[in-house]
Design a protein around this motif. Structure first.
Motif, PDB file in Angstrom:
ATOM      1  N   ASN A   1       0.843  -1.196   0.000  1.00  0.00           N
ATOM      2  CA  ASN A   1       0.000   0.000   0.000  1.00  0.00           C
ATOM      3  C   ASN A   1       0.879   1.248   0.000  1.00  0.00           C
ATOM      4  O   ASN A   1       1.876   1.323   0.731  1.00  0.00           O
ATOM      5  CB  ASN A   1      -0.902   0.014   1.230  1.00  0.00           C
ATOM      6  CG  ASN A   1      -1.874   1.181   1.219  1.00  0.00           C
ATOM      7  OD1 ASN A   1      -2.868   1.163   0.499  1.00  0.00           O
ATOM      8  ND2 ASN A   1      -1.591   2.205   2.022  1.00  0.00           N
ATOM      9  N   VAL A   2       0.495   2.222  -0.830  1.00  0.00           N
ATOM     10  CA  VAL A   2       1.165   3.525  -0.876  1.00  0.00           C
ATOM     11  C   VAL A   2       0.080   4.588  -0.797  1.00  0.00           C
ATOM     12  O   VAL A   2      -0.942   4.500  -1.501  1.00  0.00           O
ATOM     13  CB  VAL A   2       1.997   3.704  -2.156  1.00  0.00           C
ATOM     14  CG1 VAL A   2       2.626   5.081  -2.183  1.00  0.00           C
ATOM     15  CG2 VAL A   2       3.076   2.620  -2.244  1.00  0.00           C
ATOM     16  N   GLU A   3       0.306   5.587   0.036  1.00  0.00           N
ATOM     17  CA  GLU A   3      -0.715   6.627   0.224  1.00  0.00           C
ATOM     18  C   GLU A   3      -0.049   7.993   0.328  1.00  0.00           C
ATOM     19  O   GLU A   3       0.998   8.143   0.973  1.00  0.00           O
ATOM     20  CB  GLU A   3      -1.523   6.342   1.486  1.00  0.00           C
ATOM     21  CG  GLU A   3      -2.619   7.344   1.759  1.00  0.00           C
ATOM     22  CD  GLU A   3      -3.445   6.972   2.977  1.00  0.00           C
ATOM     23  OE1 GLU A   3      -4.238   7.815   3.444  1.00  0.00           O
ATOM     24  OE2 GLU A   3      -3.304   5.827   3.470  1.00  0.00           O
ATOM     25  N   TRP A   4      -0.672   8.989  -0.297  1.00  0.00           N
ATOM     26  CA  TRP A   4      -0.213  10.370  -0.231  1.00  0.00           C
ATOM     27  C   TRP A   4      -1.385  11.262   0.141  1.00  0.00           C
ATOM     28  O   TRP A   4      -2.467  11.154  -0.435  1.00  0.00           O
ATOM     29  CB  TRP A   4       0.379  10.802  -1.570  1.00  0.00           C
ATOM     30  CG  TRP A   4       0.716  12.275  -1.653  1.00  0.00           C
ATOM     31  CD1 TRP A   4       1.809  12.888  -1.147  1.00  0.00           C
ATOM     32  CD2 TRP A   4      -0.056  13.302  -2.300  1.00  0.00           C
ATOM     33  NE1 TRP A   4       1.778  14.241  -1.417  1.00  0.00           N
ATOM     34  CE2 TRP A   4       0.638  14.525  -2.127  1.00  0.00           C
ATOM     35  CE3 TRP A   4      -1.263  13.308  -2.999  1.00  0.00           C
ATOM     36  CZ2 TRP A   4       0.161  15.729  -2.632  1.00  0.00           C
ATOM     37  CZ3 TRP A   4      -1.747  14.505  -3.499  1.00  0.00           C
ATOM     38  CH2 TRP A   4      -1.032  15.705  -3.319  1.00  0.00           C
ATOM     39  N   ASP A   5      -1.174  12.136   1.131  1.00  0.00           N
ATOM     40  CA  ASP A   5      -2.204  13.065   1.584  1.00  0.00           C
ATOM     41  C   ASP A   5      -1.631  14.472   1.569  1.00  0.00           C
ATOM     42  O   ASP A   5      -0.445  14.685   1.891  1.00  0.00           O
ATOM     43  CB  ASP A   5      -2.667  12.727   3.005  1.00  0.00           C
ATOM     44  CG  ASP A   5      -3.360  11.386   3.079  1.00  0.00           C
ATOM     45  OD1 ASP A   5      -4.557  11.330   2.806  1.00  0.00           O
ATOM     46  OD2 ASP A   5      -2.683  10.401   3.428  1.00  0.00           O
ATOM     47  N   ASN A   6      -2.476  15.440   1.253  1.00  0.00           N
ATOM     48  CA  ASN A   6      -2.037  16.827   1.207  1.00  0.00           C
ATOM     49  C   ASN A   6      -3.193  17.735   1.622  1.00  0.00           C
ATOM     50  O   ASN A   6      -4.351  17.488   1.291  1.00  0.00           O
ATOM     51  CB  ASN A   6      -1.571  17.208  -0.202  1.00  0.00           C
ATOM     52  CG  ASN A   6      -1.041  18.625  -0.267  1.00  0.00           C
ATOM     53  OD1 ASN A   6       0.023  18.914   0.266  1.00  0.00           O
ATOM     54  ND2 ASN A   6      -1.783  19.512  -0.911  1.00  0.00           N
ATOM     55  N   SER A   7      -2.857  18.790   2.354  1.00  0.00           N
ATOM     56  CA  SER A   7      -3.844  19.798   2.748  1.00  0.00           C
ATOM     57  C   SER A   7      -3.197  21.163   2.613  1.00  0.00           C
ATOM     58  O   SER A   7      -2.069  21.380   3.078  1.00  0.00           O
ATOM     59  CB  SER A   7      -4.306  19.582   4.197  1.00  0.00           C
ATOM     60  OG  SER A   7      -5.206  20.596   4.591  1.00  0.00           O
ATOM     61  N   SER A   8      -3.896  22.086   1.962  1.00  0.00           N
ATOM     62  CA  SER A   8      -3.347  23.423   1.749  1.00  0.00           C
ATOM     63  C   SER A   8      -3.672  24.335   2.929  1.00  0.00           C
ATOM     64  O   SER A   8      -4.423  23.979   3.841  1.00  0.00           O
ATOM     65  CB  SER A   8      -3.891  24.015   0.446  1.00  0.00           C
ATOM     66  OG  SER A   8      -5.305  24.096   0.470  1.00  0.00           O
ATOM     67  N   LEU A   9      -3.121  25.536   2.885  1.00  0.00           N
ATOM     68  CA  LEU A   9      -3.188  26.484   4.001  1.00  0.00           C
ATOM     69  C   LEU A   9      -4.503  27.260   3.981  1.00  0.00           C
ATOM     70  O   LEU A   9      -5.008  27.641   2.928  1.00  0.00           O
ATOM     71  CB  LEU A   9      -2.007  27.448   3.913  1.00  0.00           C
ATOM     72  CG  LEU A   9      -1.892  28.523   4.987  1.00  0.00           C
ATOM     73  CD1 LEU A   9      -1.510  27.898   6.326  1.00  0.00           C
ATOM     74  CD2 LEU A   9      -0.836  29.560   4.566  1.00  0.00           C
ATOM     75  N   LEU A  10      -5.057  27.493   5.177  1.00  0.00           N
ATOM     76  CA  LEU A  10      -6.205  28.382   5.352  1.00  0.00           C
ATOM     77  C   LEU A  10      -5.848  29.377   6.444  1.00  0.00           C
ATOM     78  O   LEU A  10      -5.457  28.987   7.551  1.00  0.00           O
ATOM     79  CB  LEU A  10      -7.458  27.606   5.751  1.00  0.00           C
ATOM     80  CG  LEU A  10      -8.705  28.451   6.052  1.00  0.00           C
ATOM     81  CD1 LEU A  10      -9.212  29.120   4.784  1.00  0.00           C
ATOM     82  CD2 LEU A  10      -9.801  27.599   6.689  1.00  0.00           C
TER      83      LEU A  10
END
Length: 963
Positions: free
Chosen positions: A185-194
């Protein structure tokens, strides 16, 4: 005569075969001895043998209704149903696979839910039978014997108000071949700035007058940080030899990065008289906190039958390194000199005068856990088998931290811990054993453990409990737990971090101010002593089909309680005066929020949970499932092309094999005629013997025997499974009912009936929360496998007939009866339910969670709701102070998904969509946020709605494809 017989632990293993029956009586036995009746049989595959019945059972169709993309998402969706109400653990349950403990949840958290055959949820007491403490519920996941898939999942989400977004990409490979499993399993998560500026948050730095040319600090303060993470996992399990023993290996790497903005640094300079002021911003360098961490994990487990014992050894090791860079405030020395010389203009760019730099803290930790458990049933008592679990374990962990803000200070803590424990379950009375049956099923449970810890000496953990099955479907439990618990090394030794510009509400002055907050460990924390009672009722409601009711009462008492620093009320400030700094005007400037110790805490809690499920639409009666999946299938495994197993089943014949694949789930007219001939022209005992031979052949992996005239047995595999009793043989009563239907019904008419209407009697009463469908194998609603019956197929039965829908509902209500804290002797007792507080949100007395869903013909919808009651925090009552009032509020989340693979026209036009699913979710449907007011009815700046919940109403769209 009463004979005590040792229990063969091998028979309890997931892969065990039926024991051989005796060939005849022992000639040495007396005539009296021959009168005894001995029943031989194997335990059901993967199931847990426990006096406590499951709180919740889910078959593969129930699981498909949740629309989860992984086992981790399924556990999250189950929410309070798998979380302990005791309030001692972290809330995450103990995870077992096929009734056996694993080294770590990493082993299967990325598995697709389609790989699960059945899931059971048990109360906290069952955890002790597997070497865990009684503060976590137990989730037993029974996997399919044969399954293979590759999946890709893409997710995108953002608030309806915009401002930031989240993305996720995950790829998973899984192959299950009996006892062997391989998962990547390979997973990538990203969240931008608020930022606060994007939500119009009013700033708290009103003590410095605004200048028109100043930048807005709100644009340099994060509501949601900029973050990203990547994770790669490999899991491998294989059988050792032909004994049924197995070994598992796991390795994981995870990287996390985040950046948060803490506003702008400001400098206020005054002349010698103090009457005029110069003010400047460092507009080039907003204050920021930058964090990075790397996590390396490896684990292994081995399961083996040793004599009459099932032995499991696990080892799990993790190394984590993290770096925290906090930008420092400006060095004002050169600024003061420039101002005195008259060389500093208002709103000057300070970059030429000082380099602020960063304060760096580094923390490195390691943890090694090794545990050996041996489970068996060494003695057979009049009330049944006595269960014994012995454990021995070793744990080593350490933490090393440095902080440039405290040069020369290095925190280096290491801890080793040896443990040994014993759990004994003693059956007292039993209806099954006909011993004291008038009293129901009564069993006792005793647990004791000792820990020798390098930094806290000897710690003890013991408990005693009783389980009383009053009548069928009604179980009462009572448990007492006494436990010593030491603070974690993180609580003792995490690096001290000073974070500037943190908004804190000062209830004493009724104002929100920006202060420097200190976080980190406290090396002076003592060990905690816990003394708890728990009483529970589990009732399978007889007047509501497929429903169960759980009622629990908890009474917890603790001494020397370790807690994070509580909300700053007047009472807390008086108890910890050294943690608070104020300037000459009484304004809060610095707050030390490192961990603290309270003298005592008492909590009483009442919790009620109701689980319901059922079917709707479709045709005819359902096939209720009372036995476990392994018992319902002759080989204990699914079949059909979707599941990775062979298409042919014990029933033999081409028509029979179609019950699990792309074809129909019931016999056609030609096969029905063959069935009528085989069922109705021979004596029942002869037909039963043929079917038993087919079951035995399937269990041994041999070809199915032929019927009369050398023809294959015409009975479909699914129908044969439904005739199978819990002993693995044909049940005469079920066979008689099916024979009567077949022999008294026209073959063509029988072949055209909806599945379940004429292919056998119901398989017993449905389980609470569990399903009745007998579907096995294939890729179900979560992944869009074609399964049975083309367009008309529903994962909840139906075959070629009308689809059958599935629904479920769970409601849980919690009532806090008492929550009091004694900070220290000679300090008034804090009542958290009557205005005192340990957190910034008060303590509500009432809370409710609701989880429900429905699935029909490839369409699914789930509704999750939560209600939180009102609460308050009392001020000091002095001038300038205030009370805080927290209104009750509710949030509603909706999850929808469509199995595109079941839309025949769409798949014909776009073949790529076969095996795919699309989902659309809305969180916080009504954009609800808790309202907080002070004594005047105004909302303090610290409790502005967007500071409480910056997301609000948000959506997420996901696309998932199984290959």
């Amino acid at each position: 005569m009463l004979a005590l017989q040792p229990f063969n632990a091998g028979a309890a293993s997931a892969q065990d075969a039926n024991p051989e029956p005796p060939t005849g009586p022992d000639p040495a036995q007396s005539e009296d001895d021959i009168d005894q009746i001995i029943v031989y049989g194997a335990r059901l595959r993967g199931r847990i043998d426990s006096p406590q019945p499951p709180i919740l059972e889910l078959d593969e169709d129930d699981i498909a209704a949740y629309g989860a993309g992984s086992i981790a998402e399924l556990i999250e969706a189950l929410g309070p149903q798998v979380s302990s109400g005791r309030g001692r653990g972290g809330g995450f349950p103990v995870i077992l696979v096929n009734g056996v403990r694993i080294s770590n949840f990493r082993e299967l958290r990325s598995y697709p839910p389609e790989a699960i055959e059945r899931t059971e949820v048990f109360s906290e007491e069952v955890a002790q039978r597997f070497g865990y403490s009684a503060d976590q519920r137990v989730v037993n996941i029974i996997l399919k014997d044969n399954y293979s898939s590759q999946s890709v999942e893409l997710e995108y989400g953002q608030p309806f108000d915009g401002g930031f977004s989240q993305q996720e990409v995950q790829g998973t490979y899984l192959r299950i071949d009996g006892p062997s499993r391989l998962n990547l399993n390979v997973e990538w998560d990203n969240s931008s700035l608020l930022t606060e500026g994007e939500r119009g948050v009013i700033q708290a730095d009103a003590s410095i007058p605004d200048v028109a040319t100043d930048p807005d600090p709100a644009n340099f303060r994060s509501l949601v940080g900029d973050s990203s993470s990547v994770e790669a996992t490999a899991n491998w399990t294989t059988q050792l030899g032909e004994t049924g023993n197995s070994i598992s290996l796991n390795a994981t790497y995870e990287r996390n990065d985040s950046l948060r903005l803490q506003g702008l640094d400001t400098v206020e300079l005054t002349d010698d008289t103090g009457e005029s002021a110069l003010r400047a911003f460092n507009v080039a360098s907003p204050l920021a906190v930058d964090r990075q961490s790397n996590n390396y994990s490896a684990a292994a487990s081995i399961n083996a039958g040793v004599g009459d014992w099932q032995v499991t050894g696990t080892v799990d090791a993790t190394i984590t390194d993290s770096v925290n860079d906090t930008q420092l405030r400006l060095d004002t020395t050169s600024l003061v000199a420039a101002a005195a010389a008259g060389n500093l203009a208002i709103d000057a760019d300070l970059g030429d005068f000082a380099e602020a730099g960063f304060d760096r803290s580094e923390t490195n930790t390691y943890t090694v856990n090794a545990l050996l458990t041996a489970r068996g049933n060494p003695v057979y008592l009049p009330g049944g088998e006595m269960s014994v679990t012995a454990i021995a374990g070793y744990r080593a962990n350490g933490i090393e931290s440095t902080d440039t803000g405290n040069p020369g200070l290095i925190t280096n803590l290491d801890r080793t811990r040896w443990q040994a424990g014993l759990n004994v379950g003693v059956p007292i009375t039993s209806r099954d054993e006909d011993f004291g049956s008038a009293l129901g099923d009564i069993s006792l449970n005793f647990n004791a453990a000792v820990f020798e810890q390098s930094d806290f000496g000897t710690l003890f953990d013991w408990s005693a409990g009783v389980t009383w099955g009053v009548i069928e479907g009604l179980t009462l439990t009572a448990t007492y737990i006494n436990r010593d618990s030491s603070p974690s090394l993180s609580e003792l030794g995490t690096a001290q971090i000073a974070t500037p510009n943190v908004p804190v509400f000062d209830i004493a002055n009724n104002e929100t101010v920006l202060v420097t907050v200190i976080t980190g460990g406290n090396p002076l924390l003592p060990a905690q002593s816990q003394s708890d009672w728990k009483f529970g009722i589990n009732w399978q409601l007889p007047f509501i089909e497929n429903s169960s009711l759980q009622i629990e009462y908890f009474d917890n008492h603790s001494d020397d309680v370790t807690q994070g620093f509580p909300v700053l009320t007047p009472a807390i400030e008086a108890a910890f005066p050294g943690r608070v700094e104020r300037n000459a005007a009484g304004i809060l400037t610095r707050l030390d929020e490192r961990f603290v110790t309270f003298a005592e805490q008492d909590v009483e809690r009442f919790q009620v949970g109701l689980n319901m499920s059922g079917q709707f639409a479709g045709g005819g009666e359902t096939s209720g499932q009372s036995g476990p999946p392994g018992a319902n299938s002759p080989s204990g495994r699914p079949s059909g092309p979707e599941s990775g197993g062979p298409a042919a089943r014990p029933g033999g014949g081409e028509g029979a094999s179609e019950g699990r694949g792309e074809g129909g789930g019931r016999p056609g007219p030609e096969q029905m005629a063959q069935m009528r001939e085989q069922f109705c022209t021979a004596e029942p005992d002869v037909v039963i013997a043929r079917f038993d031979a087919a079951l035995e052949a399937a269990a041994n992996g041999e070809p199915a025997p032929l019927g009369p005239g050398g023809q294959p047995l015409a009975i479909p595999a699914r129908m044969l499974e439904r005739l199978t009793g819990e002993d693995g043989k044909i049940d005469p009563e079920r066979f008689a009912a099916l024979r009567e239907r077949i022999c008294s019904t026209d073959g063509a008419q029988m072949a055209g009936r909806p599945e379940g209407a004429g292919d056998g009697p119901p398989r017993g009463e449905g389980r609470p929360g569990g399903g009745d469908s007998q579907a096995r194998g294939g890729n179900r609603g979560g992944g869009g496998g074609r399964g049975r019956g083309g367009r008309g197929f529903s994962p909840f039965g139906g075959g070629d007939g009308p689809p059958v829908g599935r629904w479920f509902a769970n409601i849980q209500y919690t009532l806090e009866l008492e929550n009091t804290v004694l900070i220290a002797p000679n300090i008034p007792l804090l009542d958290l339910l009557d205005g005192d507080a340990l957190s910034g949100g008060g303590q509500p007395r009432h809370s409710i969670t609701w989880r429900s869903g429905a699935f029909y013909d490839g369409y699914g919808m789930l509704l999750f709701a939560r209600y939180t009651g009102q609460s308050r925090i009392n001020g000091s009552g002095l001038a300038g102070s205030t009370d805080l009032f927290f209104d009750d509020f509710a949030t509603i989340n909706i999850r929808t998904f469509v199995d595109l693979g079941q839309r025949d026209n769409l798949v014909a036009a776009i073949p790529f969509l076969k095996g795919s699913r699309i989902g659309f979710d809305i969180d916080n449907l009504f954009d609800s946020r808790q309202r907080v007011t002070d004594s005047s009815g105004a909302t303090p700046l610290r409790y502005q709605p967007f500071l409480i919940d910056p997301r609000g109403r948000s959506f997420e769209i996901e696309f998932r494809k199984l290959f």
